[in-house]
Write a protein that holds these residues in place. Structure first.
Motif: not given
Ligand SMILES: C[S@@+](CC[C@H](N)C(=O)[O-])C[C@H]1O[C@@H](n2cnc3c(N)ncnc32)[C@H](O)[C@@H]1O
Length: 236
Positions: A30, A34, A67-69, A90, A113-116, A140
């Motif tokens: 990711w 970007y 996960g706003t991308g 990312a 921020f990392d969900l892992y 989303r």
């Protein structure tokens, strides 16, 4: 040759060692996206899901876009007057979104921020449950971008953050999208049947308030993916 595949995580919920700035070293896909030309192919306008969600939301709540991308939805929510916190693992996405918000003088803020990362998930859950207004968690096309342990972390965070109120809004590709052609090519995606996601949420104390799956909800160029929209709460 398609874009690089995101390497698989192991089954553990532990953080990867030596992960730089919140981004697991094995998850460069990711960050690469970007900073690649592919980013320009993501529409600037908000998703249909964002517009749909806005018609149901509590405007006083903090909207947390996980996960706003490219932040296409987060920036749009901010323009509509929502208080917005955009999160993504990312770092380039967060840098770009922060700069875009500053350019437009929007109040939206963005954080890596990392969900892992177990510690980050716990800290964010604690931070959000302490708000005066319960937050809206919004993801989303996040669910199918996550390995199993990232998804479980999301349920854990939602269970913490939403225990006094608020809701979780999700839109994701379902198992019926698995064989479809994808405009951005093939890379790691986890195609889950809606019932699997619903069962996981309910097993962890969530209550499904809205559930709808179909084609026609998120068309993009030559794609019309089969997606599910879910709204869930956790307040007992
Ligand atoms: C398919 S993109 C969706 C982007 C945006 N929500 C949209 O709809 O345009 C999935 C996003 O989830 C982010 N993501 C994937 N795994 C993540 C994790 N473990 N923690 C935080 N963000 C993650 C990716 O970096 C990417 O920006």
């Amino acid at each position: 040759m398609g874009p690089p595949r995101a390497p698989q995580h192991g089954p553990t919920t532990q953080a990867l060692p030596e992960a730089p700035a919140g981004l697991g070293a094995a998850d460069a896909y990711w960050a690469g996206f970007y900073t690649s030309e592919q980013r320009a192919a993501v529409p600037d306008e908000p998703s249909a899901f964002a517009r749909w969600a806005a018609s149901r939301l509590d405007a006083a709540a903090l909207l947390v876009d996980i996960g706003t991308g490219t932040a296409r939805d987060a920036l749009w929510f901010s323009r509509q007057g929502y208080e917005v916190l955009g999160l993504d693992y990312a770092a380039p996405a967060i840098d770009q979104a922060s700069r875009a918000a500053a350019c437009e003088r929007l109040s939206a803020t963005f954080e890596v921020f990392d969900l892992y990362q177990v510690d980050q998930v716990g800290a964010m859950g604690m931070r959000l449950v302490g708000l005066t207004h319960s937050p809206v968690l919004y993801g989303r096309f996040l669910i199918h971008a996550l390995q199993d342990h990232g998804r479980r972390a999301l349920w854990r965070m939602a269970g913490m953050a939403l225990q006094s109120g608020g809701s979780l809004y999700l839109e994701f590709r379902t198992g019926k999208d698995a064989g479809a052609r994808h405009e951005f090519g093939e890379h790691f995606r986890k195609f889950l049947d809606t019932v699997t996601v619903v069962d996981e949420i309910e097993e962890r104390g969530g209550k499904i308030e809205y559930r709808h799956e179909d084609h026609g909800l998120a068309p993009y160029r030559g794609e019309d993916p089969h997606v599910c929209r879910l709204v869930s709460t956790w307040k007992q």
